[in-house]
Design a protein around this motif. Structure first.
Motif, PDB file in Angstrom:
ATOM      1  N   VAL A  37      46.722   4.572  -1.761  1.00 39.99           N
ATOM      2  CA  VAL A  37      46.688   3.456  -2.534  1.00 39.99           C
ATOM      3  C   VAL A  37      47.472   2.359  -2.499  1.00 39.99           C
ATOM      4  CG1 VAL A  37      46.611   2.617  -5.350  1.00 39.99           C
ATOM      5  CG2 VAL A  37      45.976   4.951  -4.460  1.00 39.99           C
ATOM      6  N   HIS A  38      47.180   1.008  -2.050  1.00 45.29           N
ATOM      7  CA  HIS A  38      47.946  -0.084  -1.812  1.00 45.29           C
ATOM      8  C   HIS A  38      47.888  -0.859  -3.269  1.00 45.29           C
ATOM      9  CE1 HIS A  38      47.562   1.491   2.301  1.00 45.29           C
ATOM     10  NE2 HIS A  38      48.473   0.593   2.586  1.00 45.29           N
ATOM     11  N   ARG A  39      48.996  -1.255  -3.614  1.00 46.02           N
ATOM     12  CA  ARG A  39      48.828  -2.207  -4.598  1.00 46.02           C
ATOM     13  C   ARG A  39      49.667  -3.659  -4.568  1.00 46.02           C
ATOM     14  NH1 ARG A  39      51.069  -2.141 -11.138  1.00 46.02           N
ATOM     15  NH2 ARG A  39      50.137  -4.391 -11.561  1.00 46.02           N
ATOM     16  N   ASP A  40      49.482  -4.512  -4.620  1.00 46.10           N
ATOM     17  CA  ASP A  40      50.133  -5.924  -4.609  1.00 46.10           C
ATOM     18  C   ASP A  40      49.518  -6.690  -5.753  1.00 46.10           C
ATOM     19  OD1 ASP A  40      51.771  -8.009  -3.778  1.00 46.10           O
ATOM     20  OD2 ASP A  40      50.732  -8.515  -2.064  1.00 46.10           O
ATOM     21  N   GLY A  41      50.443  -6.254  -6.886  1.00 47.03           N
ATOM     22  CA  GLY A  41      49.874  -7.105  -8.139  1.00 47.03           C
ATOM     23  C   GLY A  41      48.902  -6.829  -8.625  1.00 47.03           C
ATOM     24  N   ASP A  42      47.670  -7.808  -8.656  1.00 47.90           N
ATOM     25  CA  ASP A  42      46.379  -7.268  -9.259  1.00 47.90           C
ATOM     26  C   ASP A  42      45.517  -6.702  -7.965  1.00 47.90           C
ATOM     27  OD1 ASP A  42      46.761  -7.739 -11.626  1.00 47.90           O
ATOM     28  OD2 ASP A  42      46.003  -9.984 -11.730  1.00 47.90           O
ATOM     29  N   GLU A  43      45.743  -6.690  -6.819  1.00 47.02           N
ATOM     30  CA  GLU A  43      45.003  -6.513  -5.518  1.00 47.02           C
ATOM     31  C   GLU A  43      45.476  -4.826  -5.408  1.00 47.02           C
ATOM     32  OE1 GLU A  43      44.423  -9.185  -1.983  1.00 47.02           O
ATOM     33  OE2 GLU A  43      46.305  -9.971  -2.730  1.00 47.02           O
ATOM     34  N   VAL A  45      43.635  -1.564  -3.150  1.00 45.24           N
ATOM     35  CA  VAL A  45      43.062  -1.069  -2.120  1.00 45.24           C
ATOM     36  C   VAL A  45      43.145   0.289  -2.068  1.00 45.24           C
ATOM     37  CG1 VAL A  45      42.169  -0.800   0.411  1.00 45.24           C
ATOM     38  CG2 VAL A  45      42.650  -3.369  -0.728  1.00 45.24           C
ATOM     39  N   ILE A  46      42.079   1.129  -2.254  1.00 44.88           N
ATOM     40  CA  ILE A  46      42.133   2.675  -1.974  1.00 44.88           C
ATOM     41  C   ILE A  46      41.427   3.008  -0.900  1.00 44.88           C
ATOM     42  CG2 ILE A  46      41.706   4.906  -3.105  1.00 44.88           C
ATOM     43  CD1 ILE A  46      41.263   3.154  -5.692  1.00 44.88           C
ATOM     44  N   GLY A  47      42.251   3.619   0.317  1.00 43.76           N
ATOM     45  CA  GLY A  47      41.592   3.986   1.406  1.00 43.76           C
ATOM     46  C   GLY A  47      41.652   5.585   1.473  1.00 43.76           C
ATOM     47  N   SER A  48      40.551   6.054   2.197  1.00 44.04           N
ATOM     48  CA  SER A  48      40.242   7.453   2.326  1.00 44.04           C
ATOM     49  C   SER A  48      40.933   8.019   3.453  1.00 44.04           C
ATOM     50  CB  SER A  48      38.672   7.705   2.584  1.00 44.04           C
ATOM     51  OG  SER A  48      38.428   7.127   3.753  1.00 44.04           O
ATOM     52  N   ARG A  49      40.784   9.397   3.579  1.00 44.83           N
ATOM     53  CA  ARG A  49      41.391   9.986   4.571  1.00 44.83           C
ATOM     54  C   ARG A  49      41.123   9.389   6.031  1.00 44.83           C
ATOM     55  NH1 ARG A  49      41.530  16.469   5.912  1.00 44.83           N
ATOM     56  NH2 ARG A  49      41.487  16.549   8.157  1.00 44.83           N
ATOM     57  N   PRO A  53      37.372   2.580   2.827  1.00 48.58           N
ATOM     58  CA  PRO A  53      37.723   2.167   1.428  1.00 48.58           C
ATOM     59  C   PRO A  53      37.020   3.055   0.377  1.00 48.58           C
ATOM     60  CG  PRO A  53      36.284   0.263   2.302  1.00 48.58           C
ATOM     61  CD  PRO A  53      36.608   1.299   3.303  1.00 48.58           C
ATOM     62  N   LEU A  54      37.586   3.447  -0.495  1.00 48.45           N
ATOM     63  CA  LEU A  54      37.141   4.009  -1.792  1.00 48.45           C
ATOM     64  C   LEU A  54      37.141   3.281  -3.058  1.00 48.45           C
ATOM     65  CD1 LEU A  54      38.638   7.638  -1.280  1.00 48.45           C
ATOM     66  CD2 LEU A  54      36.238   7.227  -0.879  1.00 48.45           C
ATOM     67  N   THR A  55      37.603   1.921  -2.841  1.00 50.31           N
ATOM     68  CA  THR A  55      37.966   1.420  -4.122  1.00 50.31           C
ATOM     69  C   THR A  55      36.974   1.206  -5.139  1.00 50.31           C
ATOM     70  OG1 THR A  55      39.223  -0.071  -2.458  1.00 50.31           O
ATOM     71  CG2 THR A  55      39.188  -0.868  -5.012  1.00 50.31           C
ATOM     72  N   ARG A  56      35.734   0.549  -4.432  1.00 45.07           N
ATOM     73  CA  ARG A  56      34.631   0.180  -5.173  1.00 45.07           C
ATOM     74  C   ARG A  56      34.033   1.631  -6.112  1.00 45.07           C
ATOM     75  NH1 ARG A  56      29.384   1.733  -3.593  1.00 45.07           N
ATOM     76  NH2 ARG A  56      28.557   0.083  -5.343  1.00 45.07           N
ATOM     77  N   TYR A  57      34.266   2.896  -5.531  1.00 50.95           N
ATOM     78  CA  TYR A  57      33.680   4.066  -6.269  1.00 50.95           C
ATOM     79  C   TYR A  57      34.281   4.277  -7.453  1.00 50.95           C
ATOM     80  CZ  TYR A  57      31.162   4.157  -1.767  1.00 50.95           C
ATOM     81  OH  TYR A  57      30.345   3.773  -0.638  1.00 50.95           O
ATOM     82  N   PHE A  58      35.553   3.879  -7.678  1.00 47.51           N
ATOM     83  CA  PHE A  58      36.522   4.247  -8.713  1.00 47.51           C
ATOM     84  C   PHE A  58      37.188   3.238  -9.504  1.00 47.51           C
ATOM     85  CE2 PHE A  58      36.383   7.840  -5.444  1.00 47.51           C
ATOM     86  CZ  PHE A  58      35.888   9.029  -6.416  1.00 47.51           C
ATOM     87  N   PRO A  59      36.240   2.428 -10.245  1.00 46.60           N
ATOM     88  CA  PRO A  59      36.966   1.213 -10.851  1.00 46.60           C
ATOM     89  C   PRO A  59      37.932   1.530 -12.060  1.00 46.60           C
ATOM     90  CG  PRO A  59      34.525   1.684 -11.635  1.00 46.60           C
ATOM     91  CD  PRO A  59      34.870   2.664 -10.350  1.00 46.60           C
ATOM     92  N   GLU A  60      37.889   2.923 -12.620  1.00 45.54           N
ATOM     93  CA  GLU A  60      38.588   3.567 -13.729  1.00 45.54           C
ATOM     94  C   GLU A  60      40.015   3.984 -13.071  1.00 45.54           C
ATOM     95  OE1 GLU A  60      36.704   7.299 -12.282  1.00 45.54           O
ATOM     96  OE2 GLU A  60      36.667   5.251 -11.982  1.00 45.54           O
ATOM     97  N   VAL A  61      40.049   4.314 -11.773  1.00 39.61           N
ATOM     98  CA  VAL A  61      41.341   4.670 -10.988  1.00 39.61           C
ATOM     99  C   VAL A  61      42.076   3.371 -10.509  1.00 39.61           C
ATOM    100  CG1 VAL A  61      42.340   5.529  -8.890  1.00 39.61           C
ATOM    101  CG2 VAL A  61      40.500   6.664 -10.197  1.00 39.61           C
ATOM    102  N   VAL A  62      41.340   2.199 -10.261  1.00 39.71           N
ATOM    103  CA  VAL A  62      41.765   0.936 -10.030  1.00 39.71           C
ATOM    104  C   VAL A  62      42.430   0.229 -11.281  1.00 39.71           C
ATOM    105  CG1 VAL A  62      41.288  -1.388  -9.360  1.00 39.71           C
ATOM    106  CG2 VAL A  62      40.442   0.356  -8.186  1.00 39.71           C
ATOM    107  N   ALA A 112      37.746   9.934 -13.104  1.00 42.00           N
ATOM    108  CA  ALA A 112      38.438  10.571 -12.400  1.00 42.00           C
ATOM    109  C   ALA A 112      39.927  10.377 -12.535  1.00 42.00           C
ATOM    110  CB  ALA A 112      38.146  10.127 -10.791  1.00 42.00           C
ATOM    111  N   ALA A 113      40.843  10.726 -11.814  1.00 38.44           N
ATOM    112  CA  ALA A 113      42.225  10.960 -12.124  1.00 38.44           C
ATOM    113  C   ALA A 113      43.035  10.672 -10.822  1.00 38.44           C
ATOM    114  CB  ALA A 113      42.845  12.082 -12.951  1.00 38.44           C
ATOM    115  N   LEU A 114      44.228  10.150 -10.873  1.00 36.80           N
ATOM    116  CA  LEU A 114      45.000  10.063  -9.398  1.00 36.80           C
ATOM    117  C   LEU A 114      46.270  10.775  -9.630  1.00 36.80           C
ATOM    118  CD1 LEU A 114      45.377   8.793  -6.805  1.00 36.80           C
ATOM    119  CD2 LEU A 114      46.667   6.975  -7.877  1.00 36.80           C
ATOM    120  N   VAL A 115      46.371  11.849  -8.767  1.00 31.79           N
ATOM    121  CA  VAL A 115      47.385  12.844  -8.681  1.00 31.79           C
ATOM    122  C   VAL A 115      48.509  12.172  -7.150  1.00 31.79           C
ATOM    123  CG1 VAL A 115      48.600  14.982  -8.235  1.00 31.79           C
ATOM    124  CG2 VAL A 115      46.304  14.570  -9.521  1.00 31.79           C
TER     125      VAL A 115
END
Length: 353
Positions: A37-43, A45-49, A53-62, A112-115
């Motif tokens: 997970v990369h966060r820079d302010g409101d930006e 990006v969630i990258g997979s293994r 990108p996985l970002t669009r699939y998990f809006p609640e995690v974003v 979903a949740a983020l560990v």
């Protein structure tokens, strides 16, 4: 986005060992989607293994990342889906869907949740070269105020406690234990950690095979188990043979080849048939256009395979061939032989503090 560690980043990986090694940091092994997970302010990006990108699939995690993570950071973790007190990988897999409306519906129904279990950067500082113990301390400090659905993975340096986790946490849907050397820097796309996974064996019917991508040799064996109604269900595959052994298997299994129309799984090409039975060749969002055709075998030969755990009524991962079982009859290969894991409440694993 302008961070000291920029996407995409492939995560550090683990190699399998049989026992928990001494003198390391230990964590539970999560059964979900690995996520950088990369966060820079409101930006965000969630990258997979693989770096995709996985970002669009998990809006609640974003949204949870924006609420709980430091304004500028890079976190290594796992996206999981808690359901009825344990992790549910099947429901998590449903989130990978091309329709945005479907994704947002499921984000509300099965959030979903983020560990988080490692940190690669904080503010303007890269932590890739910092030892594991230092990164862990930074992670705990950076996420001290985080609340569900963001969690910090429990960790310990006590091997006895790690063994206890290994034995108890499986009932909450966890895979095993990961061991990390205390002085280990973060090494992307390298198997520098150790994983200890559960392993059991089962006797399965060999009901077919798929060809290997490199040529006319066996790629994987299709495995079946009989359910309580006496129906043969497809439960997974067995693979990881040498090329020499793949060629030998092709010859060994040739006398068992039958007309697909006479096979218990003859209806596999009919999409509606998959609704009531576990059959090979079902359409999958993961396989895409991959050729899932297979060669039908008379379901009479039995092999013993090693597996880590079940996901519903099938093996969660590819099994490992152990031996042929000429002493076993195919009809005796039922779900009843599988060990039931004692359930354990996931909230006990992710309790606050």
């Amino acid at each position: 986005m302008d961070l000291p560690v920029m996407p995409p980043v492939k995560p550090m990986l683990a190699k399998s060992v049989k026992k928990i090694p001494p003198g390391m940091q230990y964590e539970a092994k999560w059964d979900g989607f690995r996520a950088i997970v990369h966060r820079d302010g409101d930006e965000v990006v969630i990258g997979s293994r693989t770096g995709k990108p996985l970002t669009r699939y998990f809006p609640e995690v974003v949204a949870a990342v924006r609420e709980n993570l430091p304004p500028r950071c890079v976190i290594d973790g796992e996206i999981v889906l808690p359901w009825e007190g344990r992790l549910d990988f099947d429901r998590l897999s449903e989130r990978i869907h091309p329709a945005d409306s479907r994704v947002r519906l499921l984000a509300g129904e099965t959030p979903a949740a983020l560990v988080a279990f490692d940190i690669l950067a904080l503010d303007d500082t890269s932590l890739l070269s910092a030892p594991q113990t230092e990164r862990r301390a930074v992670l705990e400090g950076a996420l001290a105020g985080a609340s569900p659905p963001v969690h910090v993975a429990p960790a310990t340096t006590d091997p006895a406690l790690a063994q206890d986790w290994f034995e108890r946490y499986e009932g909450a849907g966890l895979d095993g234990v990961v061991a990390k050397p205390l002085d280990l820097p973060y090494r992307p796309d390298t198997r520098a950690m150790y994983k200890i996974k559960h392993e059991r064996t089962a006797d399965c019917v060999v009901a077919g095979y798929r060809f290997h991508k490199s040529g006319p040799v066996v790629g994987s064996l299709l495995l079946g188990l009989y359910d309580a109604r006496g129906s043969l269900q497809h439960v997974g595959v067995c693979a990881a043979f040498t090329m020499k052994r793949r060629a030998e298997l092709l010859e060994e299994l040739d006398p068992l080849r039958i007309d697909p129309a006479a096979h218990p799984w003859s209806a596999w090409a009919d999409a509606t048939a998959h609704e009531g039975s576990r059959l090979p060749g079902a359409p999958s969002r993961w396989s895409g256009k991959k050729d899932l055709s297979w060669v039908a075998l008379s379901p009479e030969r039995v092999c013993e395979v090693a597996y880590d755990h079940m996901e519903g009524d099938r093996f969660r991962h590819t099994t490992q061939f152990r031996r042929w079982r000429p002493d076993r009859t195919a009809t005796g290969c039922t779900y009843a032989q599988l060990e039931e894991v004692v359930r354990y409440d996931l909230s006990e694993v992710l309790r606050p503090g």
